[in-house]
Design an enzyme around this catalytic site. Structure first.
Site, PDB file in Angstrom:
ATOM      1  CG  ASP A   1      -2.084   0.965   1.096  1.00  0.00           C
ATOM      2  OD1 ASP A   1      -2.217   1.600   0.039  1.00  0.00           O
ATOM      3  OD2 ASP A   1      -2.860   1.078   2.056  1.00  0.00           O
ATOM      4  CE  LYS A   2      -0.919   7.142  -2.714  1.00  0.00           C
ATOM      5  NZ  LYS A   2      -0.950   8.554  -2.786  1.00  0.00           N
ATOM      6  CG  HIS A   3      -0.469   7.501   4.279  1.00  0.00           C
ATOM      7  ND1 HIS A   3      -1.818   7.553   4.499  1.00  0.00           N
ATOM      8  CD2 HIS A   3       0.061   8.606   4.852  1.00  0.00           C
ATOM      9  CE1 HIS A   3      -2.106   8.647   5.185  1.00  0.00           C
ATOM     10  NE2 HIS A   3      -0.983   9.299   5.417  1.00  0.00           N
ATOM     11  CB  SER A   4      -0.452  10.793  -0.213  1.00  0.00           C
ATOM     12  OG  SER A   4      -0.422  12.211  -0.234  1.00  0.00           O
TER      13      SER A   4
ATOM     14  CB  THR B   1      -8.671   8.502  -1.983  1.00  0.00           C
ATOM     15  OG1 THR B   1      -7.370   9.078  -2.016  1.00  0.00           O
ATOM     16  CG2 THR B   1      -8.775   7.489  -3.099  1.00  0.00           C
TER      17      THR B   1
ATOM     18  NE  ARG C   1      -3.437  13.723  17.440  1.00  0.00           N
ATOM     19  CZ  ARG C   1      -3.139  13.252  16.224  1.00  0.00           C
ATOM     20  NH1 ARG C   1      -3.625  12.088  15.828  1.00  0.00           N
ATOM     21  NH2 ARG C   1      -2.354  13.924  15.430  1.00  0.00           N
TER      22      ARG C   1
ATOM     23  CB  SER D   1      -2.851   9.178  13.948  1.00  0.00           C
ATOM     24  OG  SER D   1      -4.022   9.337  13.208  1.00  0.00           O
TER      25      SER D   1
ATOM     26  CE  LYS E   1      -5.775   6.659  10.371  1.00  0.00           C
ATOM     27  NZ  LYS E   1      -6.072   8.011  10.753  1.00  0.00           N
ATOM     28  CE  LYS E   2      -2.710   4.083   4.095  1.00  0.00           C
ATOM     29  NZ  LYS E   2      -3.369   3.634   2.861  1.00  0.00           N
TER      30      LYS E   2
HETATM   31  N1  URA Z   1      -3.798  11.809   9.166  1.00  0.00           N
HETATM   32  C1  URA Z   1      -4.120  10.918  10.135  1.00  0.00           C
HETATM   33  O1  URA Z   1      -4.685   9.877   9.872  1.00  0.00           O
HETATM   34  N2  URA Z   1      -3.782  11.225  11.404  1.00  0.00           N
HETATM   35  C2  URA Z   1      -3.144  12.348  11.746  1.00  0.00           C
HETATM   36  O2  URA Z   1      -2.864  12.551  12.912  1.00  0.00           O
HETATM   37  C3  URA Z   1      -2.819  13.277  10.727  1.00  0.00           C
HETATM   38  C4  URA Z   1      -3.158  12.975   9.434  1.00  0.00           C
END
Ligand code: URA
Length: 435
Positions: free
Chosen positions: A80-83, A120, A168, A183, A187-188
């Site tokens: 996977d990728k995350h931006s 997305t 937060r 955070s 999730k990833k």
């Molecule tokens: N995206 C997230 O999922 N968590 C953060 O704290 C900041 C950006």
């Protein structure tokens, strides 16, 4: 003293809580044992004093494990990728099917727009019938059939993050490297990945405006993900101008379809190829980064990525012939107005955040949680940094619901695009690789 108080006291005294303590805290966030006041105090203590490398990894793993962690039995690596978010950044919609066409499996858990940046899932909402809220069984089915699925997190994925993020947001503690890292990665990593590539954006349209901040985040993310058992690399990429010439949900999907059907190339392809090359090499599907990049470029150029995209759309409830007939399915705005350059000049600077906020103001993003989006609105044909524009040539095209909205967007675009008499240097698209 209660467990929560002990943990918060340690953080206040700049000590790192143990793995068991952080695991207890994450479980308590998820099941409600930890109160809002304790969650707020925890977030503030981490924000002020930090967790250190060991504590950050422990918190990430604890938050990942606060809910369901997927495992897969598939004939290829799960990648996977995350931006970190930008404007005109619709790379996920190109990269996920391209990776699938190269033999990877991509269960991409994505988000909605945040601040001035697009999301997305909002983009996929433009495709009639398609649902991004899938049950685990449907997610597994789509990934097995198409090789990729782009979906929202279920309530069961990292519930500790869901709770802590909300706290937060109202306690001014979003802005912590440790909390952002935990955070994003919790999730990833809950998606059961073998490899991850991070696209850390830097520049006027990104959250990180300078290289030092982008490097700090990239470094924390890469170290933490690798220490959590997921092979991870980050690219720091330029966001001093929109990545695609279009900003806005349907307009970005249209740009993606032009890329996938071979009608256009440019930075979207360049970034997809660079990120995909790293990921295929990390995932063992390519002998090195260059071979991986070549494989991704070929999958985009020869239509295999488009085919995977079409299979994914249909499997998620969208039209069966979406790739062939995409322009018929996407919503269009009622007011379309070209913004003409006032004189012959060069584009010397673009305020990406201001352009993103103009799209939010048009109704393409949320001002408050729960806002309904107008998926058709946004900007297209945005001039590139360094481009020479002749008098009367379009700097951008506004797509709006009403003339008054277009007036405000036009003023915002004119203020966001700086014109000069000499060509200014254009930053490299890929600034640095970390990990
Ligand atoms: N995206 C997230 O999922 N968590 C953060 O704290 C900041 C950006």
């Amino acid at each position: 003293m209660s467990q929560a108080r002990t943990i918060i006291a340690k953080l206040r005294q700049r000590q790192t809580p143990s793995r068991d303590e952080l695991s207890w805290f994450a479980t308590g966030l998820a099941d409600g044992t930890v109160t809002d006041a304790q969650a707020g105090a925890f977030a503030m203590a981490v924000c002020l004093n930090g967790l250190g490398d060991v504590g950050r990894v422990a918190l990430t793993i604890a938050m990942r494990d606060s809910g369901q962690v997927l495992d897969w039995d598939l004939p290829g690596p799960v990648l996977d990728k995350h931006s970190t978010g930008g404007v005109g950044d619709c790379v996920s919609l190109i990269l996920a099917p391209a990776l699938a066409a190269c033999g990877a499996y991509v269960p991409m858990i994505s988000g909605r727009g945040l601040g001035h940046t697009g999301g997305t899932l909002d983009k996929l909402d433009c495709i009639p019938g398609l649902s991004t809220q899938l049950s685990e069984a449907r997610l597994r089915d789509v990934v097995a059939r198409a090789g990729c699925a782009i979906v929202g997190a279920t309530g069961d994925i990292a519930p500790a993050d869901k709770r802590l993020y909300a706290v937060r947001d109202v306690t001014s503690t979003v802005d912590s490297l440790d909390l952002i890292t935990a955070s994003i990665l919790s999730k990833k990593l809950a998606a059961g990945l073998a490899g991850l590539v991070l696209d850390v954006k830097v520049g006027s349209g990104a959250f990180m405006k300078d290289m030092a901040a982008a490097r700090g985040l990239a470094d924390a993310l890469v170290k933490t993900a690798n220490a959590s058992g997921c092979k991870t690399t980050a690219l720091i990429t330029d966001m001093n101008q929109p990545l695609a010439p279009a900003l806005g949900n349907a307009l970005e999907v249209a740009e993606v379809m032009r890329v996938l059907t071979g009608q256009t190339k440019g930075p979207l392809v360049e970034i997809s190829v660079a990120l995909g090359g790293v990921l295929l090499a990390n995932g063992g599907l390519a002998k090195d980064v260059q071979a991986g990049a070549d494989a991704v470029a070929a999958a985009i150029a020869d239509g295999r990525a488009a085919e995977r995209f079409g299979t994914m759309v249909a499997a998620m409830g969208g039209p069966v012939q979406f790739v062939e007939n995409w322009s018929r399915f996407l919503p269009e705005a009622t007011v379309i107005r070209e913004i003409a350059a006032p004189r012959t000049s060069y584009v010397t600077a673009i305020d990406g955040e201001a352009l993103g906020l103009a799209v939010v103001d048009l109704g393409g993003g949320r001002k408050v949680e729960g806002d309904r989006l107008n998926l058709a609105v946004g900007l297209s044909d945005v001039a590139r940094l360094g481009a020479r524009v002749t008098k009367g040539q379009a700097l951008a095209v506004v797509h709006a619901a009403r003339a008054a909205d277009a007036d405000r967007a036009e003023a915002a675009v004119r203020a966001a695009i700086t014109l000069g008499t000499a060509q200014a240097p254009v930053p490299d698209l890929i600034a640095e690789r970390i990990g």
